[in-house]
Design a protein around this motif. Structure first.
Motif, mmCIF file in Angstrom:
data_model
loop_
_atom_site.group_PDB
_atom_site.id
_atom_site.type_symbol
_atom_site.label_atom_id
_atom_site.label_comp_id
_atom_site.label_asym_id
_atom_site.label_seq_id
_atom_site.Cartn_x
_atom_site.Cartn_y
_atom_site.Cartn_z
ATOM 1 N N MET A 1 0.794 -1.323 -0.066
ATOM 2 C CA MET A 1 -0.205 -0.060 -0.054
ATOM 3 C C MET A 1 0.896 1.280 0.175
ATOM 4 N N LYS A 2 1.878 1.334 0.936
ATOM 5 C CA LYS A 2 2.736 2.507 1.000
ATOM 6 C C LYS A 2 3.554 2.575 -0.505
ATOM 7 N N LYS A 3 3.753 1.546 -1.479
ATOM 8 C CA LYS A 3 4.288 1.745 -2.867
ATOM 9 C C LYS A 3 3.408 2.287 -3.452
ATOM 10 N N ILE A 4 2.036 1.945 -3.521
ATOM 11 C CA ILE A 4 1.080 2.752 -4.267
ATOM 12 C C ILE A 4 1.159 4.295 -4.100
ATOM 13 N N ILE A 5 1.049 4.667 -2.646
ATOM 14 C CA ILE A 5 1.266 6.130 -2.311
ATOM 15 C C ILE A 5 2.000 6.830 -2.922
ATOM 16 N N LYS A 6 3.352 6.147 -2.770
ATOM 17 C CA LYS A 6 4.714 6.655 -3.247
ATOM 18 C C LYS A 6 4.488 6.956 -4.767
ATOM 19 N N VAL A 7 4.199 6.107 -5.353
ATOM 20 C CA VAL A 7 4.031 6.110 -6.920
ATOM 21 C C VAL A 7 2.955 7.189 -7.273
ATOM 22 N N PHE A 8 1.869 7.331 -6.419
ATOM 23 C CA PHE A 8 1.156 8.436 -6.731
ATOM 24 C C PHE A 8 1.421 9.853 -6.300
ATOM 25 N N LEU A 9 2.432 9.961 -5.352
ATOM 26 C CA LEU A 9 2.785 11.001 -5.033
ATOM 27 C C LEU A 9 4.063 11.686 -5.953
ATOM 28 N N ILE A 10 4.722 10.635 -6.327
ATOM 29 C CA ILE A 10 5.972 10.986 -7.461
ATOM 30 C C ILE A 10 4.820 11.680 -8.658
ATOM 31 N N VAL A 11 4.040 10.978 -9.228
ATOM 32 C CA VAL A 11 3.345 11.225 -10.456
ATOM 33 C C VAL A 11 2.686 12.487 -10.201
ATOM 34 N N PHE A 12 2.101 13.040 -8.885
ATOM 35 C CA PHE A 12 1.495 13.832 -8.591
ATOM 36 C C PHE A 12 2.610 15.160 -8.891
ATOM 37 N N VAL A 13 3.746 14.955 -7.997
ATOM 38 C CA VAL A 13 4.654 16.025 -7.938
ATOM 39 C C VAL A 13 5.261 16.331 -9.557
ATOM 40 N N LEU A 14 5.514 15.266 -10.465
ATOM 41 C CA LEU A 14 5.831 15.490 -11.655
ATOM 42 C C LEU A 14 4.707 16.140 -12.400
ATOM 43 N N LEU A 15 3.543 15.965 -12.317
ATOM 44 C CA LEU A 15 2.582 16.836 -13.045
ATOM 45 C C LEU A 15 2.399 17.965 -12.490
ATOM 46 N N THR A 16 2.724 18.343 -11.247
ATOM 47 C CA THR A 16 2.799 19.551 -10.672
ATOM 48 C C THR A 16 3.786 20.685 -11.060
ATOM 49 N N LEU A 17 5.069 19.995 -10.938
ATOM 50 C CA LEU A 17 6.148 20.547 -11.427
ATOM 51 C C LEU A 17 6.306 21.181 -12.825
ATOM 52 N N SER A 18 5.814 20.161 -13.777
ATOM 53 C CA SER A 18 5.804 20.301 -15.062
ATOM 54 C C SER A 18 4.882 21.437 -15.730
ATOM 55 N N GLY A 19 3.997 22.318 -14.632
ATOM 56 C CA GLY A 19 3.366 23.415 -14.936
ATOM 57 C C GLY A 19 4.271 24.630 -15.016
ATOM 58 N N CYS A 20 5.535 24.429 -14.730
ATOM 59 C CA CYS A 20 6.116 25.709 -14.878
ATOM 60 C C CYS A 20 6.794 25.975 -16.132
ATOM 61 N N GLY A 21 6.636 27.091 -16.512
ATOM 62 C CA GLY A 21 7.125 27.632 -17.934
ATOM 63 C C GLY A 21 5.892 27.499 -18.768
ATOM 64 N N ASN A 22 6.154 27.301 -20.183
ATOM 65 C CA ASN A 22 5.135 26.920 -21.170
ATOM 66 C C ASN A 22 4.891 25.638 -21.541
ATOM 67 N N TYR A 23 5.293 24.862 -20.620
ATOM 68 C CA TYR A 23 4.904 23.498 -21.067
ATOM 69 C C TYR A 23 3.661 22.840 -20.013
ATOM 70 N N LYS A 24 2.793 22.020 -20.825
ATOM 71 C CA LYS A 24 1.731 21.481 -20.203
ATOM 72 C C LYS A 24 1.625 19.916 -20.635
ATOM 73 N N LEU A 25 1.523 18.951 -19.761
ATOM 74 C CA LEU A 25 1.612 17.774 -19.936
ATOM 75 C C LEU A 25 0.233 17.487 -20.289
ATOM 76 N N ILE A 26 -0.987 17.965 -19.835
ATOM 77 C CA ILE A 26 -2.446 17.750 -20.265
ATOM 78 C C ILE A 26 -2.897 19.200 -20.756
ATOM 79 N N ASP A 27 -3.341 19.096 -21.946
ATOM 80 C CA ASP A 27 -4.017 20.233 -22.392
ATOM 81 C C ASP A 27 -5.664 20.225 -21.782
ATOM 82 N N THR A 28 -5.934 21.317 -21.054
ATOM 83 C CA THR A 28 -7.284 21.359 -20.695
ATOM 84 C C THR A 28 -8.042 22.566 -21.254
#
Length: 86
Positions: A1-28
């Motif tokens: 269960m802890k591994k799932i939480i860690k993976v989720f947190l890593i993905v969340f942090v990567l998506l959050t940090l990719s919002g810097c600058g003009n780059y978007k991972l997800i077009d909304t």
């Protein structure tokens, strides 16, 4: 269960940090008001649109006309058209 939480947190942090600058991972942005057809050099008000795999856009105009166009020859616009300004 802890591994799932860690993976989720890593993905969340990567998506959050990719919002810097003009780059978007997800077009909304899905709300467009006009389409500019470059071959015709004019804008049309749109009711709805759908994009298909590749470069095709199916656009229903405000008058009910349905167009299938290439995104190379057309631009979806939210707000004022930069091509039609004089």
């Amino acid at each position: 269960m802890k591994k799932i939480i860690k993976v989720f947190l890593i993905v969340f942090v990567l998506l959050t940090l990719s919002g810097c600058g003009n780059y978007k991972l997800i077009d909304t942005t899905y709300d467009y008001h006009k389409i500019h057809i470059h071959n015709e050099d004019q804008c049309f008000n749109i009711k709805s649109w759908t994009d298909y795999e590749g470069e095709q856009l199916q656009v229903e105009l405000a008058d009910g006309t349905i167009l299938l166009v290439s995104n190379i020859n057309a631009t979806l616009i939210k707000g004022e058209c930069p091509f039609c300004k004089e």
